[in-house]
Design a protein around this motif. Structure first.
Motif, short mmCIF file in Angstrom:
data_model
loop_
_atom_site.label_atom_id
_atom_site.label_comp_id
_atom_site.label_asym_id
_atom_site.label_seq_id
_atom_site.Cartn_x
_atom_site.Cartn_y
_atom_site.Cartn_z
N ARG A 3 0.86 -1.19 0.00
CA ARG A 3 0.00 0.00 0.00
C ARG A 3 0.90 1.24 0.00
O ARG A 3 1.86 1.32 0.75
N THR A 4 0.59 2.19 -0.86
CA THR A 4 1.37 3.43 -0.93
C THR A 4 0.61 4.56 -0.25
O THR A 4 -0.54 4.85 -0.61
N ARG A 5 1.23 5.18 0.74
CA ARG A 5 0.59 6.32 1.41
C ARG A 5 1.26 7.61 0.97
O ARG A 5 2.48 7.67 0.83
N VAL A 6 0.45 8.65 0.74
CA VAL A 6 0.96 9.98 0.40
C VAL A 6 0.69 10.88 1.59
O VAL A 6 -0.46 11.05 2.01
N ARG A 7 1.76 11.44 2.17
CA ARG A 7 1.59 12.28 3.37
C ARG A 7 2.39 13.56 3.27
O ARG A 7 3.46 13.59 2.68
N ARG A 8 1.83 14.61 3.85
CA ARG A 8 2.58 15.86 3.97
C ARG A 8 3.79 15.65 4.87
O ARG A 8 3.68 14.92 5.86
N PRO A 9 4.93 16.28 4.59
CA PRO A 9 6.05 16.13 5.50
C PRO A 9 5.79 16.89 6.81
O PRO A 9 5.56 18.09 6.79
N ASP A 10 5.70 16.16 7.91
CA ASP A 10 5.62 16.79 9.23
C ASP A 10 6.38 15.88 10.20
O ASP A 10 6.96 14.89 9.77
N ARG A 11 6.35 16.21 11.46
CA ARG A 11 7.16 15.43 12.41
C ARG A 11 6.86 13.94 12.36
O ARG A 11 7.76 13.11 12.34
N ASN A 12 5.55 13.63 12.32
CA ASN A 12 5.17 12.22 12.34
C ASN A 12 5.56 11.49 11.06
O ASN A 12 6.14 10.40 11.11
N SER A 13 5.24 12.11 9.92
CA SER A 13 5.53 11.41 8.66
C SER A 13 7.04 11.31 8.44
O SER A 13 7.53 10.31 7.89
N LEU A 14 7.80 12.32 8.90
CA LEU A 14 9.26 12.25 8.74
C LEU A 14 9.86 11.16 9.64
O LEU A 14 10.78 10.45 9.24
N ALA A 15 9.32 11.03 10.84
CA ALA A 15 9.80 9.97 11.74
C ALA A 15 9.48 8.61 11.12
O ALA A 15 10.32 7.69 11.14
#
Ligand code: TXA
Ligand code: MG
Length: 324
Positions: A3-15
């Motif tokens: 599964r491919t997720r597209v997320r904005r870069p923020d603290r959680n997605s970067l971690a």
């Protein structure tokens, strides 16, 4: 299929991105040039996953991304005075330096060669990812091999859905063309791939003229392959023809036009104008090729630009897109 997720870069997605990379996985991320498909640079198995996800020929080495000169010392064993001058002038930014590699960089990353291509991106999300991971990231452009480089997260998704778990969506790339690649091992800079940094700017920062690639100097291997090609046939079209309306073929079904100049004459079935100078054209070019493809265009006329400054890099990509 993953599964491919597209997320904005923020603290959680970067971690999460850093955790995926540490575990040997892949993450697509924005840079100021184009989107990259990243893997931990010191992990040979992860690098092989990059080649597999892209369908990339194994003789085409990856670019290693670092967060600055200290991290560079971990991937190159000899940083030349020329490289230092170019770094001072252009890092962070769209300049890739070819240097002798260190023992830490696995053969899979550099396609078995003795050199490594290194760049320090300026995009905040790319910088944040390198900082959180604390290690260099090997990343080619995040397209399937041979296709136009992606300048939005949607382009990455189109090519790599199901092949990468996470795409960090930092919006459209500011540059639009891949970085300028310079062999900085010698006294004079040798430009292996043109980009938005012009030969003139490089010579000025180096304090010496740019040298032509010698017959023995390796070209950037990737510039030998067919590249930047959408599924449609691309026909290079001089500006004068666009302005004078001299394109009789444009009215035919399945044709389209990407142009910069105001258009006269026959109305094409599909067209996209990317107005402005060569830099604006560079920024919008790959997206325009992909838009034409998505619209079902089969024969695409693309306006050319003068072959100087940034225009040289644009014309390099256009000639490759048109050759088959
Ligand atoms: O702007 C960019 O450079 C983007 C972003 C993601 O950083 N990356 C990029 O990577 O365009 P890629 O893999 O699509 O293109 C890398 C180019 C290829 O033409 C490859 O042959 C060349 O860099 N290259 C990599 N390592 C090299 C080396 N050691 N010597 C000469 N050329 C090298
Ligand atoms: Mg590429």
């Amino acid at each position: 299929m993953i599964r491919t997720r597209v997320r904005r870069p923020d603290r959680n997605s970067l971690a999460d991105a850093a955790a995926i990379l540490r575990a040997g996985g892949l993450v697509a991320f924005p840079t100021e040039t184009v989107y990259g498909l990243g893997a931990r640079a010191f992990d040979a198995a992860a690098a092989r996953r990059v080649y597999a996800a892209k369908g990339r020929p194994s003789d085409n080495p990856l670019i290693v991304h670092v967060d600055g000169p200290e991290m560079l010392d971990r991937v190159s064993r000899r940083v030349t005075p020329l490289a230092r001058r170019l770094m001072d002038a252009f890092w962070p930014g769209p300049l890739t330096l070819v240097l002798e590699k260190s023992a830490a960089v696995p053969a899979a990353v550099v396609a078995g060669g003795r050199t490594v291509a290194v760049r320090c991106p300026s995009h905040p999300a790319a910088r944040a990812l390198l900082r959180v991971l604390g290690e260099p990231v090997a990343a080619p452009s995040a397209n399937r091999s041979g296709r136009p480089s992606p300048t939005t997260a949607a382009h990455v998704l189109r090519d790599l859905k199901g092949r990468v778990p996470l795409i960090l969506d930092g919006g459209p790339c500011a540059g639009g063309l891949e970085s300028t690649i310079v062999d900085a091992r010698g006294r004079r800079p040798v430009v292996l791939r043109r980009g938005t940094l012009t030969d003139e700017a490089i010579a000025r920062a180096a304090g010496v003229p740019v040298a032509e690639p010698g017959r023995r100097a390796p070209a950037a291997p990737g510039t030998r392959h067919r590249h930047y090609a959408p599924s449609c046939r691309v026909i290079l079209t001089p500006a004068a023809l666009v302005r004078r309306g001299g394109l009789a073929g444009l009215a035919a079904p399945g044709t389209g036009l990407v142009h910069r100049s105001p258009r006269a004459g026959a109305k094409p079935r599909w067209s996209l104008r990317v107005p402005g100078g060569a830099a604006a054209y560079a920024r919008g070019l790959f997206a325009a090729l992909r838009a034409a493809e998505a619209a079902g265009v089969e024969t695409l006329y693309v306006e050319t630009v003068p072959d100087r400054g940034v225009g040289r890099a644009v014309m390099d990509r256009l000639r490759r897109a048109a050759s088959r």
